[in-house]
Motif scaffolding. Structure first.
Motif, PDB file in Angstrom:
ATOM      1  N   HIS A 151       0.839  -1.199  -0.028  1.00  0.00           N
ATOM      2  CA  HIS A 151      -0.035   0.163   0.191  1.00  0.00           C
ATOM      3  C   HIS A 151       0.750   1.278  -0.094  1.00  0.00           C
ATOM      4  CE1 HIS A 151      -3.397  -2.746   0.767  1.00  0.00           C
ATOM      5  NE2 HIS A 151      -2.759  -3.229   1.746  1.00  0.00           N
ATOM      6  N   ARG A 152       2.019   1.197  -0.463  1.00  0.00           N
ATOM      7  CA  ARG A 152       3.026   2.184  -0.682  1.00  0.00           C
ATOM      8  C   ARG A 152       3.155   2.609  -2.021  1.00  0.00           C
ATOM      9  NH1 ARG A 152       8.495   1.669   2.139  1.00  0.00           N
ATOM     10  NH2 ARG A 152       8.264  -0.771   1.374  1.00  0.00           N
ATOM     11  N   TYR A 153       2.334   2.151  -2.914  1.00  0.00           N
ATOM     12  CA  TYR A 153       2.470   2.581  -4.219  1.00  0.00           C
ATOM     13  C   TYR A 153       1.093   3.663  -4.353  1.00  0.00           C
ATOM     14  CZ  TYR A 153       2.044   2.445  -9.345  1.00  0.00           C
ATOM     15  OH  TYR A 153       2.094   2.760 -10.793  1.00  0.00           O
ATOM     16  N   GLY A 154       1.331   4.806  -3.984  1.00  0.00           N
ATOM     17  CA  GLY A 154       0.283   5.890  -3.751  1.00  0.00           C
ATOM     18  C   GLY A 154      -0.142   6.520  -5.041  1.00  0.00           C
ATOM     19  N   LYS A 155      -1.075   7.465  -4.560  1.00  0.00           N
ATOM     20  CA  LYS A 155      -1.966   7.991  -5.701  1.00  0.00           C
ATOM     21  C   LYS A 155      -0.881   8.777  -6.605  1.00  0.00           C
ATOM     22  CE  LYS A 155      -5.542  11.391  -6.370  1.00  0.00           C
ATOM     23  NZ  LYS A 155      -6.481  12.236  -5.909  1.00  0.00           N
ATOM     24  N   THR A 156       0.148   9.302  -6.235  1.00  0.00           N
ATOM     25  CA  THR A 156       1.267  10.084  -7.358  1.00  0.00           C
ATOM     26  C   THR A 156       1.764   9.007  -8.149  1.00  0.00           C
ATOM     27  OG1 THR A 156       1.448  11.756  -5.441  1.00  0.00           O
ATOM     28  CG2 THR A 156       3.043  11.598  -7.194  1.00  0.00           C
ATOM     29  N   LEU A 157       2.248   8.042  -7.475  1.00  0.00           N
ATOM     30  CA  LEU A 157       2.962   6.995  -8.614  1.00  0.00           C
ATOM     31  C   LEU A 157       1.873   6.539  -9.486  1.00  0.00           C
ATOM     32  CD1 LEU A 157       5.424   5.077  -6.200  1.00  0.00           C
ATOM     33  CD2 LEU A 157       5.977   6.906  -8.061  1.00  0.00           C
ATOM     34  N   LEU A 158       0.819   6.281  -9.001  1.00  0.00           N
ATOM     35  CA  LEU A 158      -0.299   5.669  -9.977  1.00  0.00           C
ATOM     36  C   LEU A 158      -0.776   6.452 -10.770  1.00  0.00           C
ATOM     37  CD1 LEU A 158      -2.276   3.406 -10.654  1.00  0.00           C
ATOM     38  CD2 LEU A 158      -3.964   4.547  -8.636  1.00  0.00           C
ATOM     39  N   LEU A 159      -0.658   7.712 -10.707  1.00  0.00           N
ATOM     40  CA  LEU A 159      -1.323   8.643 -11.669  1.00  0.00           C
ATOM     41  C   LEU A 159      -0.308   8.918 -12.815  1.00  0.00           C
ATOM     42  CD1 LEU A 159      -3.298  11.154  -9.455  1.00  0.00           C
ATOM     43  CD2 LEU A 159      -4.183   9.628 -11.021  1.00  0.00           C
ATOM     44  N   ARG A 160       0.923   8.852 -12.215  1.00  0.00           N
ATOM     45  CA  ARG A 160       2.123   9.199 -13.151  1.00  0.00           C
ATOM     46  C   ARG A 160       2.113   8.062 -14.362  1.00  0.00           C
ATOM     47  NH1 ARG A 160       7.046  11.742  -9.843  1.00  0.00           N
ATOM     48  NH2 ARG A 160       6.042  13.825  -9.428  1.00  0.00           N
ATOM     49  N   ASP A 161       2.142   6.649 -13.798  1.00  0.00           N
ATOM     50  CA  ASP A 161       2.261   5.589 -14.616  1.00  0.00           C
ATOM     51  C   ASP A 161       1.145   5.401 -15.317  1.00  0.00           C
ATOM     52  OD1 ASP A 161       4.664   4.752 -13.429  1.00  0.00           O
ATOM     53  OD2 ASP A 161       3.940   3.306 -12.040  1.00  0.00           O
ATOM     54  N   PHE A 162      -0.016   5.767 -14.866  1.00  0.00           N
ATOM     55  CA  PHE A 162      -1.425   5.561 -15.771  1.00  0.00           C
ATOM     56  C   PHE A 162      -1.236   6.565 -16.897  1.00  0.00           C
ATOM     57  CE2 PHE A 162      -6.028   6.008 -16.321  1.00  0.00           C
ATOM     58  CZ  PHE A 162      -6.229   4.700 -16.822  1.00  0.00           C
ATOM     59  N   ASN A 163      -0.946   7.831 -16.614  1.00  0.00           N
ATOM     60  CA  ASN A 163      -1.007   8.962 -17.406  1.00  0.00           C
ATOM     61  C   ASN A 163       0.209   8.472 -18.565  1.00  0.00           C
ATOM     62  OD1 ASN A 163      -1.346  12.003 -18.578  1.00  0.00           O
ATOM     63  ND2 ASN A 163       0.875  11.983 -18.088  1.00  0.00           N
ATOM     64  N   ALA A 164       1.335   8.024 -18.159  1.00  0.00           N
ATOM     65  CA  ALA A 164       2.217   7.643 -19.378  1.00  0.00           C
ATOM     66  C   ALA A 164       1.769   6.486 -20.078  1.00  0.00           C
ATOM     67  CB  ALA A 164       3.727   7.107 -18.430  1.00  0.00           C
ATOM     68  N   ALA A 165       0.890   5.643 -19.320  1.00  0.00           N
ATOM     69  CA  ALA A 165       0.568   4.342 -20.326  1.00  0.00           C
ATOM     70  C   ALA A 165      -0.717   4.944 -21.410  1.00  0.00           C
ATOM     71  CB  ALA A 165      -0.271   3.650 -19.163  1.00  0.00           C
ATOM     72  N   ASP A 170       8.913  11.228 -20.623  1.00  0.00           N
ATOM     73  CA  ASP A 170       8.220  12.527 -20.367  1.00  0.00           C
ATOM     74  C   ASP A 170       6.842  12.487 -19.808  1.00  0.00           C
ATOM     75  OD1 ASP A 170      10.559  13.435 -21.445  1.00  0.00           O
ATOM     76  OD2 ASP A 170       9.724  13.881 -23.467  1.00  0.00           O
ATOM     77  N   ALA A 171       6.211  11.428 -20.072  1.00  0.00           N
ATOM     78  CA  ALA A 171       4.730  11.587 -19.604  1.00  0.00           C
ATOM     79  C   ALA A 171       4.743  10.993 -18.186  1.00  0.00           C
ATOM     80  CB  ALA A 171       3.892  10.194 -20.339  1.00  0.00           C
ATOM     81  N   GLY A 172       5.781  10.795 -17.687  1.00  0.00           N
ATOM     82  CA  GLY A 172       5.902  10.564 -16.178  1.00  0.00           C
ATOM     83  C   GLY A 172       6.154   9.122 -15.672  1.00  0.00           C
ATOM     84  N   ALA A 173       6.384   8.043 -16.276  1.00  0.00           N
ATOM     85  CA  ALA A 173       6.513   6.798 -16.036  1.00  0.00           C
ATOM     86  C   ALA A 173       7.443   6.511 -15.024  1.00  0.00           C
ATOM     87  CB  ALA A 173       6.861   5.877 -17.270  1.00  0.00           C
ATOM     88  N   GLU A 174       7.157   5.926 -13.820  1.00  0.00           N
ATOM     89  CA  GLU A 174       7.991   5.831 -12.749  1.00  0.00           C
ATOM     90  C   GLU A 174       8.587   4.446 -12.624  1.00  0.00           C
ATOM     91  OE1 GLU A 174       9.472   8.262 -11.163  1.00  0.00           O
ATOM     92  OE2 GLU A 174       8.521  10.128 -11.845  1.00  0.00           O
ATOM     93  N   THR A 175       7.816   3.255 -12.830  1.00  0.00           N
ATOM     94  CA  THR A 175       7.945   2.157 -12.529  1.00  0.00           C
ATOM     95  C   THR A 175       7.604   1.244 -13.877  1.00  0.00           C
ATOM     96  OG1 THR A 175       5.897   1.308 -11.863  1.00  0.00           O
ATOM     97  CG2 THR A 175       7.252   2.459 -10.233  1.00  0.00           C
TER      98      THR A 175
END
Length: 578
Positions: free
Chosen positions: A23-37, A341-346
């Motif tokens: 539960h440490r994959y927070g909203k910020t990481l999720l949104l960045r990865d999802f935005n990049a996806a 550039d879109a923010g993919a973090e993982t």
């Protein structure tokens, strides 16, 4: 975010999953990865369809090659930014490999593509497991520049038929141009494709960039990258509304609705033998590009990339493509930059892309069928045109004539003979030039700069020397390539100096020595002893000293092996004064 920053290299995907389940994959990481996806998915749909056509495969093969391979790479790769999927050059190599073996688009052709992807995957795995990534160093910059430029020309010329309807066969540039049939020209296709190409080229121009920035501000760069997808959507809607298919406009056509089925490729020994060399070449090309992109983007994101694990990830991706209806894939530069550039973090961003693309296949295939083929051809031409590097090849010719000639030779052979043959000849020419260039090591006669402890080439500075003593610096490792020539050069230098008592070889530029070099040095030492000369090696690095010890060189006279040239010089100078 801080927890993710601690995750390095090999543990990136495992760490990302751990963050999710703790539960440490927070909203910020999720949104960045999802935005990049989302953004990469919008890019990947038209690219996948287009590059499948370049590979001579049904359009759906491009979509299939962009689902399981992304998940497989996410599980085994180490880069958060690398976007795996079909790319132009690998698609061209796929078509050139399979055309002589089966009819384009036939079931046999599709099966061969699956087998080719699987072989490419196995080559990647072998390279990764045995840490053989250094083999890509055979693909020198001049060779890659000529190969990619010429391949891009072939891809662009190959899109003339889908863009305008003008018929031509596949093959080298001579064969394509010789077979042009203008009677098949289709005005509507040329109009739509040409208009799409003008819009896309304009969007990439400075004027287009300024207008996008004025209209959309911070979103301008993203919208410019997504313009091909937006253009394809508009073209599909117009095609469907006006019934342009009935007027002869070629479209993608009906696509199978549903996810790809898993099946083993047909493993045939004779086919594997035919595909082995092309599969290895595709692996080399993909490996060189993917690792370079992954390391570059990893440095930007402060994430360590493990090259050998990258090869394992690419191997898993290609095997997944071979088992799920795809064709060879690799990491694409444009998509990866957009992904970063879109923010993919993982690596979960890649898995999300695969999920979104799967949803697209399930629910959007009826609309994809209306996409005009000429618009896809226009997107390919505009994208691949960025790979043309004729100006830099001309500059290379001016900077280094041999490198420039190798680059142009590679390009000419790719264009007018065969793609794979041109690449292999370019690699061979580079190796021959490397061997020739290192065959005769540079020997510098040294002297001491007065009132210092520095030695310089006597031809380049005012120096002092000792009578009856010769200092020679070797600026090359001593190997089978140059051992014989080096021995002759040393003997010639000795012959130039009469009444010589001491020969000092300054080994600061010698990094390694092989068995041939050691044998030569042993023989040369014996020749010097017979002539009454004392031979010394100075400035010997520790790794080289260990190699010399392994070969038993100077074992009977360890005093001849010195770590300091200046100390030996002073000792001989003192003896000379006495």
């Amino acid at each position: 975010m801080k927890a993710l920053e601690k995750i390095q290299g090999n543990d990136l995907m495992q760490g990302a999953l751990k963050l999710v389940f703790t539960h440490r994959y927070g909203k910020t990481l999720l949104l960045r990865d999802f935005n990049a996806a989302i953004i990469v998915t919008l890019m990947l749909i038209p690219q996948s369809l287009a590059y499948a056509l370049v590979a001579g495969l049904p359009p759906e093969a491009g979509l299939y090659a962009s689902i399981l391979p992304l998940i497989a790479y996410a599980l085994f790769g180490t880069s958060a930014a690398l976007a795996v999927g079909p790319v132009a050059i690998v698609s061209l190599l796929t078509a050139n490999t399979l055309m002589p073996m089966a009819e384009l688009g036939s079931p046999e052709y599709v099966q061969l593509a699956l087998l080719l992807a699987t072989l490419v995957g196995f080559f990647y795995l072998i390279m990764g497991v045995f840490r053989l990534g250094f083999i890509t160093q055979l693909l020198s910059y001049p060779v890659m520049k000529g190969f990619i430029t010429a391949s891009s020309v072939l891809i662009i010329v190959g899109q003339i038929k889908p863009l305008t309807g003008i018929s031509m066969v596949r093959g080298n540039l001579f064969e394509r141009l010789h077979s042009i049939d203008f009677s098949t020209f289709h005005h509507l296709s040329a109009l739509i494709g040409g208009l799409a190409m003008v819009i896309l080229f304009w969007a990439r121009s400075q004027a287009g960039a300024r207008l996008f920035h004025q209209l959309f501000g911070s979103y301008a760069a993203t919208l410019r990258r997504l313009l091909p997808m937006l253009l394809i959507i508009v073209a599909a809607l117009i095609s469907a509304a006006l019934g342009l298919q009935e007027q002869g406009l070629a479209t993608v056509g009906k696509l199978p609705q549903g996810l790809p089925s898993l099946a083993l490729p047909i493993f045939d020994v004779s086919l594997i033998a035919q595909l082995a060399l092309p599969a290895f070449i595709i692996t080399m090309i993909g490996m060189a590009e993917s690792i370079a992109v992954a390391q570059t983007l990893g440095a930007v994101k402060r994430q360590r990339v493990n090259p050998n694990r990258e090869l394992v990830g690419l191997g898993a991706a290609n095997i997944a493509a071979g088992f799920s209806g795809g064709f060879p894939v690799t990491g694409g530069m444009a998509r990866s930059v957009v992904n970063a550039d879109a923010g993919a973090e993982t690596p979960l961003a890649g898995a999300m892309t695969a999920i979104l693309l799967s949803l697209g296949i399930l629910f959007l295939t009826p609309w994809l069928s209306y996409i005009p083929i000429p618009v896809l051809a226009a997107t390919i031409i505009v994208a691949v045109s960025q790979l043309l590097a004729f100006p830099s090849m001309l500059k290379l010719l001016g900077m280094n004539r041999v490198d420039g000639l190798i680059s142009w030779l590679t390009a000419a052979l790719v264009l007018f003979w065969e793609v794979e043959a041109g690449l292999l000849v370019g690699v061979a020419a580079s190796i021959v030039w490397l061997l020739a260039n290192h065959r005769k090591p540079y020997l510098a006669e040294l002297g001491l700069i007065p009132n210092t402890e520095r030695f310089k080439n006597i031809n380049h500075a005012q120096t002092e020397t000792l009578a009856h003593c010769l200092l020679l610096r070797i600026d090359e490792s001593i190997t089978f390539i140059n051992a014989s020539v080096l021995e002759q050069s040393l003997l010639a230098k000795v012959a130039e100096h009469e009444a010589l008592n001491h020969l000092i070889i300054v080994a600061s530029g010698v990094h390694t020595i092989d068995a041939t070099g050691a044998h030569m040095l042993t023989r040369f030492s014996q020749e010097m002893a017979t002539a009454g000369l004392s031979l010394y090696l100075t400035d010997v690095k520790v790794p080289l000293a260990k190699q010399l010890a392994n070969f038993k060189l100077f074992a009977d006279s360890p005093d001849r092996l010195c770590y300091s040239t200046i100390d030996l010089y002073r000792k001989l100078a003192a003896e000379q004064q006495d």
